[in-house]
Design a protein around this motif. Structure first.
Motif, PDB file in Angstrom:
ATOM      1  N   ALA A   1       0.840  -1.203   0.000  1.00 56.19           N
ATOM      2  CA  ALA A   1       0.000   0.000   0.000  1.00 56.19           C
ATOM      3  C   ALA A   1       0.872   1.249   0.000  1.00 56.19           C
ATOM      4  O   ALA A   1       1.744   1.408   0.864  1.00 56.19           O
ATOM      5  CB  ALA A   1      -0.907  -0.005   1.233  1.00 56.19           C
ATOM      6  N   THR A   2       0.646   2.120  -0.962  1.00 58.42           N
ATOM      7  CA  THR A   2       1.388   3.395  -1.073  1.00 58.42           C
ATOM      8  C   THR A   2       0.402   4.559  -1.034  1.00 58.42           C
ATOM      9  O   THR A   2      -0.582   4.595  -1.777  1.00 58.42           O
ATOM     10  CB  THR A   2       2.194   3.446  -2.387  1.00 58.42           C
ATOM     11  OG1 THR A   2       1.314   3.265  -3.487  1.00 58.42           O
ATOM     12  CG2 THR A   2       3.260   2.353  -2.401  1.00 58.42           C
ATOM     13  N   GLY A   3       0.629   5.543  -0.186  1.00 58.04           N
ATOM     14  CA  GLY A   3      -0.247   6.706  -0.070  1.00 58.04           C
ATOM     15  C   GLY A   3       0.189   7.853  -0.975  1.00 58.04           C
ATOM     16  O   GLY A   3       1.306   7.882  -1.492  1.00 58.04           O
ATOM     17  N   ASN A   4      -0.722   8.810  -1.182  1.00 61.07           N
ATOM     18  CA  ASN A   4      -0.413   9.982  -1.989  1.00 61.07           C
ATOM     19  C   ASN A   4       0.446  10.958  -1.188  1.00 61.07           C
ATOM     20  O   ASN A   4       0.149  11.261  -0.026  1.00 61.07           O
ATOM     21  CB  ASN A   4      -1.699  10.672  -2.443  1.00 61.07           C
ATOM     22  CG  ASN A   4      -2.518   9.789  -3.367  1.00 61.07           C
ATOM     23  OD1 ASN A   4      -1.950   9.020  -4.135  1.00 61.07           O
ATOM     24  ND2 ASN A   4      -3.838   9.923  -3.296  1.00 61.07           N
ATOM     25  N   THR A   5       1.472  11.431  -1.800  1.00 57.07           N
ATOM     26  CA  THR A   5       2.331  12.422  -1.136  1.00 57.07           C
ATOM     27  C   THR A   5       1.608  13.777  -1.064  1.00 57.07           C
ATOM     28  O   THR A   5       1.000  14.226  -2.045  1.00 57.07           O
ATOM     29  CB  THR A   5       3.647  12.581  -1.913  1.00 57.07           C
ATOM     30  OG1 THR A   5       3.358  12.937  -3.261  1.00 57.07           O
ATOM     31  CG2 THR A   5       4.437  11.273  -1.899  1.00 57.07           C
TER      32      THR A   5
END
Length: 251
Positions: A227-231
């Motif tokens: 899971a990667t979040g928005n910067t």
């Protein structure tokens, strides 16, 4: 002219020494057609014959014709043992994969229920194999006074006097002491094999294993999700054009 059997000394082995033994679980069970009470006893007798000669017989290794003759009383137990020794299974498993000396040693163990006395006895019976063939060797071995006195025509051969009184362990079974394949053929077949484990295996008791619905069962699945979040955007309020950013509806 047939060569007479080479003379050899009969040393005092365990089975030749008479002794009093209290029957127990370690004593060999004697299977004979003289005390059969039901067809189940005959099935057990046939199974004991396969264990003694083959150690283990698969369905394809069973001699159905010989079994039928034994059940109908056409042949004796001694004839049934002779048929198993002359079968393709025994020849393929013991004679073809061993030297004459080792073949003699294994056959004497299974037929006479004892170890060979010395190398001279092994040499004597090896000469019989070389001159008379496998059939002549089997016939001479079953016609010996020792076999007829110990087992006769109605008893399955067994390892005689395996348990030694006064000792914690008796004699090893023949199938462990003399494996079916010689060292040369064991190497060709690729066993024994040494298997190195690269991972350490652990054991979890049943009471500590997670049950159905336990979140621990989904832990590995959650870890597998990348899971990667928005910067977050770095914007200054002074750089925002509010009039252009706010949407409006035209008429």
């Amino acid at each position: 002219m047939a060569i007479p059997l080479l003379e050899y000394s009969r040393t005092s082995q365990n089975q030749r020494v008479a002794g009093y033994e209290v029957p127990g679980d370690e004593q060999p069970r004697i299977y004979s057609t003289e005390n059969l009470l039901s067809t189940t006893d005959l099935d057990n007798l046939i199974a004991a014959a396969y264990r003694q000669i083959f150690f283990h017989a698969f369905a394809a290794d069973r001699e159905r014709f010989l079994e039928s003759q034994l059940r109908s009383g056409q042949i004796t137990v001694r004839d049934f043992i002779r048929g198993l020794l002359l079968s393709n299974t025994y020849k393929r498993s013991f004679y073809d994969l061993n030297s004459n000396y080792r073949f003699v040693e294994q056959t004497v163990q299974r037929v006479l229920g004892r170890d060979i006395y010395d190398n001279r006895e092994k040499l004597a019976w090896s000469i019989v194999v070389a001159t008379k063939g496998v059939k002549g060797f089997i016939d001479d071995l079953l016609n010996t006074e020792e076999y007829l006195e110990a087992f006769g025509y109605d008893t399955i051969p067994y390892q005689r006097r395996r348990v030694l009184p006064g000792r914690s362990e008796g004699e090893l079974p023949f199938n462990i002491k003399s494996p079916r394949y010689d060292a040369y053929y064991r190497g060709k077949l690729g066993f024994p094999q040494v298997i190195w484990q690269t991972t350490v295996r652990g054991y979890t008791p049943a009471d500590r294993k997670p049950k159905a619905g336990n979140p621990a069962l989904f832990l590995d699945m959650a870890k597998s999700i990348n899971a990667t979040g928005n910067t977050p955007q770095r914007l200054s309020v002074q750089n925002i054009d509010i009039e252009k950013s706010v949407p409006y509806r035209s008429k």
